[in-house]
Design an enzyme around this catalytic site. Sequence first.
Site, short mmCIF file in Angstrom:
data_model
loop_
_atom_site.label_atom_id
_atom_site.label_comp_id
_atom_site.label_asym_id
_atom_site.label_seq_id
_atom_site.Cartn_x
_atom_site.Cartn_y
_atom_site.Cartn_z
N HIS A 179 43.64 32.83 37.91
CA HIS A 179 43.86 31.43 37.41
C HIS A 179 43.52 30.48 37.99
O HIS A 179 43.57 29.35 37.54
CB HIS A 179 45.35 31.59 36.98
N ASP A 214 45.49 39.24 37.54
CA ASP A 214 45.26 37.79 38.14
C ASP A 214 44.62 37.48 39.59
O ASP A 214 45.15 37.05 40.32
CB ASP A 214 46.83 37.27 38.16
N SER A 263 49.17 28.97 44.85
CA SER A 263 48.40 30.16 44.22
C SER A 263 47.24 30.54 44.78
O SER A 263 46.47 29.74 45.20
CB SER A 263 47.98 29.80 42.58
#
Length: 369
Positions: free
Chosen positions: A108, A139, A222
Amino acid sequence: MDGSRARRHRLPAVAALCWAVLFAGAGVAGCGFGDGDGDGPASSSAATPSVSVSGRRHAPAQGGDELPDGYEKTVAAVLPSVVQITTGDNLGSGVVYDDKGHVVTNAHVVGDADEFQVTLATGKGTRSASLVSSYPEQDLAVIRLDQVPEGLRPAVFADSSKVEVGQIVLAMGSPLGLSSSVTQGIVSAVGRTVSESEASGGTGATMSDLVQTSAPINPGNSGGALVNLANQVIGVPTLAATDPDLGDAAAGIGFAIPASTVTAIADQIIEQGEVTASGKAALGITARTLLGEDYQPAGVAVVSVADGGPAADAGLKAGDTIVAVDGDEVLSMTALSEALAAHEPGDRAAVGYERDGERDTVEVTLGEL
């Protein structure tokens, strides 16, 4: 397994931490924090000794969590391996994977982009990079620096099976665009099963065996590193929990993809250009969430069944509605994904379904996604 038990209760909502959905947990979108200069600490000679195999550093025997000189040695050893990744208005973090310029991050974070700017934490400035491959189902993604700088330092990845609740950990990345930032906490739990929210910028993936941590995880973290005090990456921070009723961020509840999953996926991407063995169980169907008369999820409608796949072999057909797995109610695609995440390919699962108004159950030998 903790994930299977958690499915019996309402899981907290989770928000993927990409820059485009800054403060997604609080329901506010936006960007513009930080200029991404990446001026972090210089490389240190304090890195943990390791064995080099195919250019990637592998962890030696797991060390303890002693604090001989505080956290400074761990920060100096690992932070030079954590980078900031930008593309357009999106920002995230990444971890140098090997000495060939490969960097692992979240799917992402890269989104639909093919080209990126990577700011190194060693004072060597910003370099261009290109996508190798992205695997949204877990992911994870791998990008590669177009030019590999001298002295690039790969991180050391830990054996996830040795991660224990209570271990002190540090989260390293670029929260809110503040490159080379470090937060501290502990491992709060292991073996969590969590589903990402596409509405909050995630891939919609359901992931199992996640590491839960109390180390603050914010937008921009992230794809970065969750690190133990043996100077090893134990996971890649990916999600933060939000209150399911209020939508507010739940302080001290973040999740990281375990290092063993990261290395398994990254190695396949680097060696083959794609993931051929996900390790995730699957029914071999295309399906969608079925809504009832009250517009609430009422089951999983089977749209198509793969010829010769697990569901077909068990007798499931297009038009069936899956309503349970192993006796637990399944009313949505998310719930089905979470149920399957508790299994491995080759496991047998009891799948409850409805056909022509009649309910029945079949045993399915699960395949691989």
